[in-house]
Design a protein around this motif. Structure first.
Motif, PDB file in Angstrom:
ATOM      1  N   UNK A   1      37.440  43.180  35.000  1.00  0.00           N
ATOM      2  CA  UNK A   1      36.633  44.386  34.784  1.00  0.00           C
ATOM      3  C   UNK A   1      37.153  45.187  33.599  1.00  0.00           C
ATOM      4  N   UNK A   2      38.470  45.266  33.460  1.00  0.00           N
ATOM      5  CA  UNK A   2      39.055  46.006  32.332  1.00  0.00           C
ATOM      6  C   UNK A   2      38.652  45.361  31.006  1.00  0.00           C
TER       7      UNK A   2
ATOM      8  N   UNK B   1      30.083  32.114  46.321  1.00  0.00           N
ATOM      9  CA  UNK B   1      30.881  32.534  45.181  1.00  0.00           C
ATOM     10  C   UNK B   1      32.355  32.298  45.463  1.00  0.00           C
ATOM     11  N   UNK B   2      33.151  31.986  44.425  1.00  0.00           N
ATOM     12  CA  UNK B   2      34.578  31.707  44.671  1.00  0.00           C
ATOM     13  C   UNK B   2      35.307  32.886  45.317  1.00  0.00           C
ATOM     14  N   UNK B   3      34.855  34.104  45.047  1.00  0.00           N
ATOM     15  CA  UNK B   3      35.554  35.276  45.583  1.00  0.00           C
ATOM     16  C   UNK B   3      35.209  35.594  47.036  1.00  0.00           C
ATOM     17  N   UNK B   4      34.448  34.707  47.682  1.00  0.00           N
ATOM     18  CA  UNK B   4      34.057  34.943  49.071  1.00  0.00           C
ATOM     19  C   UNK B   4      34.722  33.963  50.028  1.00  0.00           C
ATOM     20  N   UNK B   5      35.418  34.458  51.045  1.00  0.00           N
ATOM     21  CA  UNK B   5      35.888  33.556  52.111  1.00  0.00           C
ATOM     22  C   UNK B   5      34.693  33.141  52.965  1.00  0.00           C
ATOM     23  N   UNK B   6      34.911  32.228  53.911  1.00  0.00           N
ATOM     24  CA  UNK B   6      33.813  31.800  54.783  1.00  0.00           C
ATOM     25  C   UNK B   6      33.151  33.004  55.448  1.00  0.00           C
ATOM     26  N   UNK B   7      31.852  32.977  55.534  1.00  0.00           N
ATOM     27  CA  UNK B   7      31.132  34.037  56.236  1.00  0.00           C
ATOM     28  C   UNK B   7      30.711  35.197  55.355  1.00  0.00           C
TER      29      UNK B   7
ATOM     30  N   UNK C   1      38.961  42.250  51.768  1.00  0.00           N
ATOM     31  CA  UNK C   1      39.895  42.744  50.756  1.00  0.00           C
ATOM     32  C   UNK C   1      41.250  42.063  50.882  1.00  0.00           C
ATOM     33  N   UNK C   2      41.693  41.937  52.119  1.00  0.00           N
ATOM     34  CA  UNK C   2      42.968  41.284  52.389  1.00  0.00           C
ATOM     35  C   UNK C   2      42.955  39.851  51.829  1.00  0.00           C
TER      36      UNK C   2
ATOM     37  N   UNK D   1      42.193  37.206  43.913  1.00  0.00           N
ATOM     38  CA  UNK D   1      40.889  37.601  43.369  1.00  0.00           C
ATOM     39  C   UNK D   1      40.798  39.110  43.130  1.00  0.00           C
ATOM     40  N   UNK D   2      41.520  39.872  43.959  1.00  0.00           N
ATOM     41  CA  UNK D   2      41.454  41.323  43.818  1.00  0.00           C
ATOM     42  C   UNK D   2      42.011  41.757  42.462  1.00  0.00           C
ATOM     43  N   UNK D   3      43.240  41.369  42.184  1.00  0.00           N
ATOM     44  CA  UNK D   3      43.863  41.726  40.910  1.00  0.00           C
ATOM     45  C   UNK D   3      43.143  41.079  39.734  1.00  0.00           C
TER      46      UNK D   3
END
Lengths: 325, 325
Positions: A273-274, A225-231, A257-258, A265-267
Motif C-alpha cells: 500500500x505504501x 485470493x492468496x491473502x484469504x485463509x479457508x472460508x 488478521x491473525x 500478508x499483513x505486513x
C-alpha cells in the motif's frame, strides 16, 4: 505549534493535537501542506508502536452504518480497545455535505473517552481526498488507537481508495428479497474480506439469513485470493440494534488478521500500500498538468472532435502531447 | 505503398492491404507510426459504412474458445456475414507467445473466404497493446467486416481493454461443479453482457445447465446497468462441438444490439470509447516520462524507502516530482 512538540503530544495521545493535525493535513494552503509533510515524516520516524488494525467499511445509505459503527465501536471500547472513526466521502467536495458531520448519529460513541470520531471535512478539493484520508489514518495510528474504522459511502472510487488504506474491508448490507438484491455495486465483491448483513432482527431476521446465504453463494463463485485463509471472504448476519453477531464478527476479523500476520500478508500488504500510494502521488502530480484551465479546454475540444469522428484518438493525443511539451 | 492507395484498397476489401496495414500499426518504428496515423485519419474521414458489430470474447484456456469462435464464426458466415477475428494478448509481449498464432486451431474458419483471422503479434511493446488492438479493429471495420470478434485471454487488464473497444462483451465459461466454480476473475462479471457456458453436451450437459443457473443467480445480485434492457446481462448454455445454442446466443446478441441502437446507447458508447481512448493516450504519453531507465531506478529506490517506513509516500512523491520538473 512547533512540529516537534505537536508530534510529541500526538504520540502521547492528546486529542486536541490530533484534531489540529488532521485539520492541517486537510488544508489546501501551501504552508499548511509543508507543515503536514514535516509532521508525518516526524511521526513515521518515531514508529515505535504496534500497528493498529485499520478496518474499511462500506455500505449504501439505509443499511444502518452509523448504528453499526456505534454498536461495534462500543463493544470494542468495552474490551478496553481505543477506537477511531474516520470518513472518506469524495462527494462532500461537490455537495458540501458530510457523512459524519452529525456526531449525534453516534451518541454513545461520541461520549466514550476511548473513542475518537472525526467528521469528513465539509469542503475539500476532490483530488486530495485519498491523500488527506490516508494521512488522517496515519495520524490516528500514531496517536495510539488500536482500531481505526474508515467509513465510506459507496460513491465512485471511494471503496477502492478505502481498501487501499485499510487492512480489512467490510461490506455492510441490508436484508433484501428478490429484485432488491441487485444493489451491490459491480466490482465491490472483489474487495470485501467480509460481508455483514445487518438488521438480522425482528421481522427481517429470516430475510437477512436468506440474503446472507445468497451472498455466501456468490462469494464462492469468485476466485480464491492468496491473502484469504479457508472460508474467507465470508458473509455473516449481524444486528446493530440488538447487538447480536458483533462479537462473532469481531472474532472472525481477529482470526483473519491473525492468520495474515502469521503468513506475512499483513505486513506485506502494508508495504504494498505504501508503494502504491507513492506511485499514485507521483502519477497524479504528473497528470495535474492537465488540470490547468487552458489544458482542460483543449482536452475537451479534442475529445469532442474524436467522439464526432473528425479525427482519431491517436492523432488527437499526439497533438495534445506536443502542446504539453 | 502510398497511404491514399492503401486506404482505397482496404475500403474495397483487399485482404493483403488489410494485413499490411495491421502490420503497420503493430510496428514500433517511428516512420511506420507516422504512416499508420495518416492511414487511420484517411479511413476515418471516409467513414461511409454502417458500423460493424464488435464483440469482445474472454475466457480462460480450456473453455473451448477456439472451438467456439470456429463454430460461431462459421454460423455467421453461413448467414452471409463477413467475420474478422483478432486477438488481444498482453502476455505475448513478455512470453513471445501468441494465442492465435496457430491458425490450424480454426481450420474451417481460416479457409472461409468471408472470414479473416489475424494472429496476435509474437512480440510487441507492452504499453502499445491497447492502441495497436483498437487500431486493428478500426482497420477491419474500414475493410467492411460485419462482425469483429476480439478474443482475449483473462490476463491482467486485458478484459477491460477489450470491453473498451467492443460493443458487446461475452464471457465464455466451462461447466464446473462445487469448488471449481471459483474460477471467475473478480470484477469480470461487471463487464459481461452475456455469459456463455460452453460444452453443454454429452456428460457435461447437466453440469453446464447447473453452472448456467448459478451464474444467472450471481448476475441478478449485481446492479442493473442503464445500457441493459430487461433480462440482461444473461447467462446461456452453448455447445461449440455440437453447434447448439449458437443461433439462440446470436439472436440474443442481436436483440441486445438492436435495443441499444434504438435507445442511442450503441452510438453513445462508441463516442464515449473514443473520448476514453483519446484521454488514455494523452495520460499514457505524459506518464511515459516515468519509463526512462533513470526515472524507473529512482522510482524503485523511493518506493522501497517508503515501503520500509523510512519516509512517507507524500514526501517521496514530492521529491520525485521535483526531479521530473
Amino acid at each position: 505549534m512547533e512540529i516537534e512538540a505537536m508530534a510529541e503530544k500526538i504520540a502521547a495521545g492528546d486529542r486536541r493535537s490530533l484534531s489540529r493535525a488532521i485539520t492541517l493535513v486537510e488544508s489546501g494552503r501551501a504552508d499548511h501542506r509543508a507543515q503536514a509533510v514535516a509532521l508525518l515524516e516526524r511521526l513515521v520516524q518515531r514508529n515505535d508502536r504496534a500497528p493498529a488494525l485499520r478496518i474499511g467499511l462500506s455500505g449504501t445509505p439505509g443499511v444502518g452504518k452509523s448504528t453499526f459503527i456505534e454498536a461495534f465501536g462500543m463493544m470494542l471500547c468495552g474490551r478496553g480497545l481505543r477506537v477511531a472513526v474516520l470518513a472518506v466521502d469524495p462527494s462532500s467536495a461537490r455537495s458540501g455535505g458530510s457523512i459524519l458531520g452529525d456526531k449525534t448519529r453516534m451518541e454513545q460513541l461520541s461520549r466514550e473517552p476511548n473513542a475518537y470520531i472525526r467528521p469528513s471535512p465539509a469542503q475539500s478539493q476532490l483530488g486530495g481526498v485519498a491523500r488527506r484520508s490516508r494521512e488522517a489514518v496515519a495520524l490516528c495510528e500514531a496517536a495510539g488507537f488500536d482500531v481505526i474504522l474508515v467509513e465510506t459511502v459507496g460513491v465512485g472510487q471511494s471503496e477502492t481508495m478505502v481498501a487501499e488504506m485499510t487492512d480489512l474491508f467490510l461490506l455492510l448490507l441490508a436484508p433484501a428479497g428478490g429484485d432488491e438484491l441487485q444493489g451491490v455495486k459491480r466490482g465491490i465483491m472483489e474487495m470485501a474480506d467480509m460481508i455483514l448483513v445487518n438488521k438480522a432482527d425482528g421481522d427481517l431476521r429470516a430475510t437477512a439469513t436468506r440474503t446472507c446465504a445468497d451472498y455466501s453463494g456468490a462469494l464462492r463463485l469468485l476466485r480464491k485470493r492468496p491473502q484469504d485463509p479457508d472460508g474467507f471472504p465470508k458473509a455473516m448476519t449481524v444486528s446493530a440494534v440488538e447487538e447480536t453477531g458483533l462479537a462473532a464478527a469481531w472474532d472472525e476479523m481477529q482470526a483473519l488478521t491473525e492468520w495474515r500476520r502469521e503468513t506475512g500478508f499483513f505486513e506485506g500488504r502494508r508495504a504494498e500500500q505504501a508503494r502504491y500510494w507513492f506511485r499514485e502521488d507521483v502519477r497524479n502530480g504528473l497528470l495535474a498538468r492537465l488540470d490547468a484551465p487552458e489544458m482542460q479546454a483543449e482536452m475537451d475540444r479534442l475529445a469532442e472532435e474524436v467522439a464526432g469522428g473528425g479525427t482519431t484518438a491517436t492523432a488527437a493525443a499526439e497533438e495534445m502531447l506536443s502542446r504539453l511539451r
